[in-house]
Scaffold this active site. Structure first.
Site, PDB file in Angstrom:
ATOM      1  N   HIS A  60       0.834  -1.212   0.000  1.00 27.43           N
ATOM      2  CA  HIS A  60       0.000   0.000   0.000  1.00 27.43           C
ATOM      3  C   HIS A  60       0.867   1.260   0.000  1.00 27.43           C
ATOM      4  O   HIS A  60       1.526   1.581   0.985  1.00 27.43           O
ATOM      5  CB  HIS A  60      -0.916   0.012   1.235  1.00 27.43           C
ATOM      6  CG  HIS A  60      -1.920   1.120   1.199  1.00 27.43           C
ATOM      7  ND1 HIS A  60      -3.262   0.883   1.051  1.00 27.43           N
ATOM      8  CD2 HIS A  60      -1.781   2.469   1.275  1.00 27.43           C
ATOM      9  CE1 HIS A  60      -3.913   2.051   1.052  1.00 27.43           C
ATOM     10  NE2 HIS A  60      -3.024   3.019   1.186  1.00 27.43           N
ATOM     11  N   HIS A  62       1.380   5.478  -1.972  1.00 22.50           N
ATOM     12  CA  HIS A  62       0.850   6.570  -2.806  1.00 22.50           C
ATOM     13  C   HIS A  62       2.020   7.229  -3.521  1.00 22.50           C
ATOM     14  O   HIS A  62       2.625   8.175  -3.005  1.00 22.50           O
ATOM     15  CB  HIS A  62       0.103   7.597  -1.947  1.00 22.50           C
ATOM     16  CG  HIS A  62      -1.149   7.055  -1.349  1.00 22.50           C
ATOM     17  ND1 HIS A  62      -2.389   7.216  -1.921  1.00 22.50           N
ATOM     18  CD2 HIS A  62      -1.345   6.296  -0.240  1.00 22.50           C
ATOM     19  CE1 HIS A  62      -3.305   6.604  -1.178  1.00 22.50           C
ATOM     20  NE2 HIS A  62      -2.695   6.038  -0.152  1.00 22.50           N
ATOM     21  N   GLN A 155      -9.868   9.384  -4.624  1.00 20.30           N
ATOM     22  CA  GLN A 155      -9.571   9.974  -3.303  1.00 20.30           C
ATOM     23  C   GLN A 155     -10.750  10.738  -2.697  1.00 20.30           C
ATOM     24  O   GLN A 155     -10.988  10.684  -1.497  1.00 20.30           O
ATOM     25  CB  GLN A 155      -8.366  10.921  -3.447  1.00 20.30           C
ATOM     26  CG  GLN A 155      -8.074  11.808  -2.260  1.00 20.30           C
ATOM     27  CD  GLN A 155      -7.138  11.178  -1.247  1.00 20.30           C
ATOM     28  OE1 GLN A 155      -5.984  10.891  -1.538  1.00 20.30           O
ATOM     29  NE2 GLN A 155      -7.648  10.957  -0.054  1.00 20.30           N
ATOM     30  N   HIS A 213      -9.380   1.747   0.222  1.00 21.96           N
ATOM     31  CA  HIS A 213      -9.207   2.424   1.503  1.00 21.96           C
ATOM     32  C   HIS A 213     -10.530   2.217   2.229  1.00 21.96           C
ATOM     33  O   HIS A 213     -11.574   2.673   1.747  1.00 21.96           O
ATOM     34  CB  HIS A 213      -8.960   3.912   1.290  1.00 21.96           C
ATOM     35  CG  HIS A 213      -7.569   4.237   0.855  1.00 21.96           C
ATOM     36  ND1 HIS A 213      -7.059   3.834  -0.342  1.00 21.96           N
ATOM     37  CD2 HIS A 213      -6.581   4.911   1.489  1.00 21.96           C
ATOM     38  CE1 HIS A 213      -5.806   4.271  -0.447  1.00 21.96           C
ATOM     39  NE2 HIS A 213      -5.483   4.919   0.657  1.00 21.96           N
ATOM     40  N   GLU A 216     -10.975   4.005   7.190  1.00 20.59           N
ATOM     41  CA  GLU A 216      -9.813   4.684   7.779  1.00 20.59           C
ATOM     42  C   GLU A 216     -10.369   5.782   8.671  1.00 20.59           C
ATOM     43  O   GLU A 216     -10.390   6.962   8.324  1.00 20.59           O
ATOM     44  CB  GLU A 216      -8.889   5.256   6.697  1.00 20.59           C
ATOM     45  CG  GLU A 216      -7.591   5.790   7.275  1.00 20.59           C
ATOM     46  CD  GLU A 216      -6.654   6.344   6.220  1.00 20.59           C
ATOM     47  OE1 GLU A 216      -7.018   6.379   5.040  1.00 20.59           O
ATOM     48  OE2 GLU A 216      -5.534   6.745   6.592  1.00 20.59           O
ATOM     49  N   ASP A 312       2.451   3.228   2.864  1.00 19.44           N
ATOM     50  CA  ASP A 312       1.430   4.250   2.648  1.00 19.44           C
ATOM     51  C   ASP A 312       2.026   5.560   2.147  1.00 19.44           C
ATOM     52  O   ASP A 312       1.688   6.007   1.059  1.00 19.44           O
ATOM     53  CB  ASP A 312       0.606   4.473   3.928  1.00 19.44           C
ATOM     54  CG  ASP A 312      -0.763   5.101   3.645  1.00 19.44           C
ATOM     55  OD1 ASP A 312      -1.146   5.207   2.465  1.00 19.44           O
ATOM     56  OD2 ASP A 312      -1.461   5.479   4.611  1.00 19.44           O
TER      57      ASP A 312
HETATM   58 FE   FE2 Z   1      -3.494   5.093   1.638  1.00 15.49          FE
END
Ligand code: FE2
Length: 428
Positions: A60, A62, A155, A213, A216, A312
């Site tokens: 995971h 970005h 997102q 996701h 979270e 992440d």
């Molecule tokens: Fe993430």
């Protein structure tokens, strides 16, 4: 043989009665793993009893945001909300060239740390799909030495953000590998559940993997993982779906979790925790006691759910630390989850290697004949010592080629109580 790594100690399989093995590599593949290889090779590495593992895998990440820390300004509060606001400020200023340059720099860091496979989410909410184009270009450029898998990530919410579902479909058509989502960010619980249904149906239709996701949040009633498991089961997506973060599980009612975890197991839904980020961003508005926010890693593992740890973020609007070191990630995960027992500690090493590889669907991953010759030589005797020392990556082999090497760290070796290894010679 092209390359032989001699006197290697493996993380898992080991021929009985032999303290180490020789690993023979030919044509980019592992050709032999035997106690003593008689063959010669063009190049040899003497591991001298050091741990040799299949490479680290980050489940995971970005990559569209990485190494942008300070652009256009720093996150002074260090909170998730300021991070999201900052990302919103940065997005209109992104250029493809800068994005590619930063991503390639991160891939160099990754290789040096034995991280040779990365699943990266890429934001698809900007209709220009500039980040998608940039990361597809990066994927093409790093393909000779690093497996980059991309997730189409809405997102701002696939339903909440106008045009996001169409953008996501376009990203998939352009070559992005995995369907992403963010149900807890939709306007209502009902919209969140609807987004999970839509995205899973789209993935099933296209034969793709899913990684959302999911929850979270510190809200114990954020239960989209239940819907994700149910849709996975309904659509027959077993083994192809992962829930990322799952931090609300930390705060959930125990009785409810006693039903949820078996449901995840039944559906073959994997879990990806992100210890560095979860420990810094979750429970942020608590006073004391302060929740730590990481999902229930040992309980999920005990139930047979595949669990990986992800990095992440590295130096982006949400997190100003990190260096692409999955041993640092495992180290934090081990501490937060209190996984200090012997088997539990080894399981934390698996969470950044074999478990993550399984979630990505890397078919030829491992240290066995026929596997891709992707390996890392660690300055440690076993996986637990590797985590303890965040061991130096003495050599990194990708597709049968040595792509990074560094000398043994004398200080680390002295700490490990192995003065005899100070004379470690990487190459003969
Ligand atoms: Fe993430």
């Amino acid at each position: 043989m092209d390359l032989i790594i001699r006197r290697a100690v493996l993380a898992h399989t080991h021929p009985a009665g032999h303290p180490s093995v020789d690993i023979g590599i030919e044509g980019g593949r592992i050709a032999a793993v035997e106690p003593h290889l008689a063959a010669a090779a063009r190049e040899e590495i003497d591991a001298a009893g050091a741990l040799v593992s299949a490479p680290f895998v980050d489940a995971h990440f970005h990559m569209d945001a990485t190494l942008s820390y300070g652009l256009p300004r720093v996150n002074t509060s260090g909170t998730l909300l300021e991070g999201i606001a900052l990302w919103g400020e940065l997005k209109p200023q992104l250029t493809q060239e800068a994005l590619i340059e930063r991503a390639l720099q991160y891939c160099d860091w990754a290789v040096a740390r034995g991280l040779l496979a990365i699943r990266s989410h890429v934001d698809v909410c900007d209709g220009r799909l500039l980040a998608v184009e940039a990361l597809l270009e990066v994927k093409r450029r790093v393909a000779p030495y690093l497996d980059l898998q991309l997730v189409a990530f809405p997102q701002d919410g696939v339903l909440r953000s106008p045009g996001a579902f169409d953008n996501l479909k376009r990203a998939i058509a352009m070559g992005v590998d995995v369907v992403g989502g963010i149900p807890h960010f939709e306007r209502t619980m009902a919209d969140g559940a609807e987004s999970v249904r839509l995205l899973c149906e789209f993935a099933a239709e296209k034969g793709l993997r899913v990684d959302m996701h999911c929850d979270e949040s510190d809200d114990p009633l954020s239960r989209h993982i239940e819907t994700l498991a149910a849709q996975t089961h309904r659509l027959g997506l077993h083994g192809r779906v992962a829930g990322s973060h799952l931090t609300s599980m930390h705060s959930m009612d125990n009785y409810y979790v006693s039903k949820l975890i078996p449901l995840m197991r039944e559906s073959g839904v994997a879990a990806i925790a992100n210890p560095l980020i979860n420990i810094t961003l979750q429970g942020r508005s608590d006073t004391y006691p302060k929740r730590r926010g990481m999902t229930r890693v040992p309980e999920l593992m005990a139930a047979g759910v595949t669990v990986a740890f992800g990095h992440d973020c590295v130096m982006d609007p949400w997190y100003s630390f990190g260096s692409g070191d999955m041993l640092e990630v495992a180290h934090m995960g081990l501490h937060v989850a209190q996984m200090t027992g012997t088997d539990a500690s080894r399981a934390c090493f698996d969470a950044v290697t074999v478990n993550a590889a399984s979630i990505l669907g890397l078919e030829d991953y491992g240290v066995a004949p026929g596997c891709a010759a992707n390996l890392v030589v660690l300055d440690a005797r076993d996986p637990i010592e590797a985590i303890r020392l965040r061991a130096a990556r003495l050599a990194v082999v990708s597709r049968g080629r040595v792509v990074s090497r560094q000398p043994a760290q004398r200080a680390a070796l002295a700490l490990a109580g192995r003065p005899e290894s100070v004379d470690f010679r990487l190459h003969r």
